[in-house]
Design a protein around this motif. Structure first.
Motif, mmCIF file in Angstrom:
data_model
loop_
_atom_site.group_PDB
_atom_site.id
_atom_site.type_symbol
_atom_site.label_atom_id
_atom_site.label_comp_id
_atom_site.label_asym_id
_atom_site.label_seq_id
_atom_site.Cartn_x
_atom_site.Cartn_y
_atom_site.Cartn_z
ATOM 1 N N VAL A 194 12.040 -27.430 15.892
ATOM 2 C CA VAL A 194 13.273 -27.111 16.617
ATOM 3 C C VAL A 194 13.483 -25.599 16.652
ATOM 4 O O VAL A 194 12.889 -24.867 15.858
ATOM 5 C CB VAL A 194 14.489 -27.813 15.972
ATOM 6 N N ASP B 200 13.972 -39.958 13.424
ATOM 7 C CA ASP B 200 15.038 -39.762 14.401
ATOM 8 C C ASP B 200 15.992 -38.725 13.828
ATOM 9 O O ASP B 200 16.386 -38.815 12.656
ATOM 10 C CB ASP B 200 15.788 -41.072 14.658
ATOM 11 N N HIS C 5 22.774 -34.112 20.420
ATOM 12 C CA HIS C 5 21.669 -34.718 21.152
ATOM 13 C C HIS C 5 20.646 -35.368 20.222
ATOM 14 O O HIS C 5 20.079 -34.698 19.367
ATOM 15 C CB HIS C 5 20.982 -33.660 22.018
ATOM 16 N N HIS D 31 17.102 -36.916 19.078
ATOM 17 C CA HIS D 31 15.691 -36.637 19.331
ATOM 18 C C HIS D 31 14.853 -37.438 18.348
ATOM 19 O O HIS D 31 15.382 -38.022 17.401
ATOM 20 C CB HIS D 31 15.385 -35.145 19.148
ATOM 21 N N TYR D 32 13.534 -37.432 18.555
ATOM 22 C CA TYR D 32 12.645 -38.065 17.593
ATOM 23 C C TYR D 32 11.341 -37.280 17.504
ATOM 24 O O TYR D 32 10.962 -36.546 18.413
ATOM 25 C CB TYR D 32 12.352 -39.531 17.955
ATOM 26 N N SER E 92 4.107 -35.788 18.088
ATOM 27 C CA SER E 92 4.713 -35.715 19.412
ATOM 28 C C SER E 92 6.217 -35.903 19.228
ATOM 29 O O SER E 92 6.666 -36.492 18.244
ATOM 30 C CB SER E 92 4.130 -36.766 20.352
ATOM 31 N N THR E 93 6.976 -35.360 20.161
ATOM 32 C CA THR E 93 8.426 -35.498 20.133
ATOM 33 C C THR E 93 8.868 -36.064 21.470
ATOM 34 O O THR E 93 8.052 -36.298 22.356
ATOM 35 C CB THR E 93 9.129 -34.142 19.893
ATOM 36 N N ASP E 94 10.156 -36.250 21.620
ATOM 37 C CA ASP E 94 10.676 -36.720 22.899
ATOM 38 C C ASP E 94 10.523 -35.644 23.979
ATOM 39 O O ASP E 94 10.684 -35.927 25.161
ATOM 40 C CB ASP E 94 12.140 -37.154 22.771
ATOM 41 N N ARG E 95 10.176 -34.418 23.584
ATOM 42 C CA ARG E 95 10.031 -33.331 24.550
ATOM 43 C C ARG E 95 8.589 -32.892 24.779
ATOM 44 O O ARG E 95 8.261 -32.405 25.848
ATOM 45 C CB ARG E 95 10.841 -32.122 24.075
ATOM 46 N N THR E 96 7.711 -33.038 23.774
ATOM 47 C CA THR E 96 6.366 -32.484 23.898
ATOM 48 C C THR E 96 5.413 -33.098 22.880
ATOM 49 O O THR E 96 5.841 -33.818 21.976
ATOM 50 C CB THR E 96 6.399 -30.944 23.714
ATOM 51 N N THR E 97 4.145 -32.786 23.027
ATOM 52 C CA THR E 97 3.121 -33.135 22.043
ATOM 53 C C THR E 97 2.507 -31.839 21.554
ATOM 54 O O THR E 97 2.148 -30.982 22.363
ATOM 55 C CB THR E 97 2.038 -34.025 22.677
#
Length: 110
Positions: free
Chosen positions: A31, A54, A60, A62-63, A78-83
Motif C-alpha cells: 500500500v 482482506d 475501501h 481490498h485483498y 496478487s491484489t485486487d489491483r495488480t499482480t
C-alpha cells in the motif's frame, strides 16, 4: 502410525501459521506509504497453497492473495489491483520481509 499422522498435522499447521504471518507482513508493503492498514481477516485462499488477507484502506476494502510453494516460500502475490512481477516479489522478500521492519508492521491487527 497415529503419532506420525499427528506429527504431520502439526507440521501442516506450523506451515500454515508461517504462511499467514508472511502474507500479513507483506500487506503494508503493498500500500502507499503512510497509509494505515486495518486487517479484517486472513485465512486459506481458494487456490491450493494460498493465503488471502482482506484489509481496509480508509473505507475501501481490498485483498491480497499470497501463493506459496509446498512449504512456506512465497511464490507470488496478487491484489485486487495488480499482480507483483517477479522482480517486485524478489525485492519485497529481500529488502522487506527479510528485515526487522517487517516484524514491526504499520497495520492495525484485530
Amino acid at each position: 502410525m497415529l503419532g506420525f499422522l499427528g506429527d504431520l498435522g502439526a507440521c501442516e499447521s506450523a506451515v500454515q501459521r508461517q504462511r499467514l504471518s508472511i502474507c500479513r507482513k507483506a500487506v503494508p508493503a503493498l500500500v502507499p506509504d503512510e497509509t494505515a492498514v486495518r486487517i479484517l481477516r486472513a485465512g486459506t485462499g481458494a487456490a491450493p497453497d494460498s493465503i488471502r488477507v482482506d484489509y481496509v484502506l480508509g473505507r475501501h476494502p481490498h485483498y491480497a492473495l499470497c501463493r506459496f510453494n509446498a512449504g512456506a516460500v512465497l511464490d507470488g502475490i496478487s491484489t485486487d489491483r495488480t499482480t507483483l512481477s517477479e522482480a517486485s516479489l524478489y525485492l519485497l522478500k529481500r529488502y522487506y520481509l527479510d528485515t526487522p521492519d517487517a516484524d514491526e508492521p504499520k497495520q492495525k491487527i484485530p
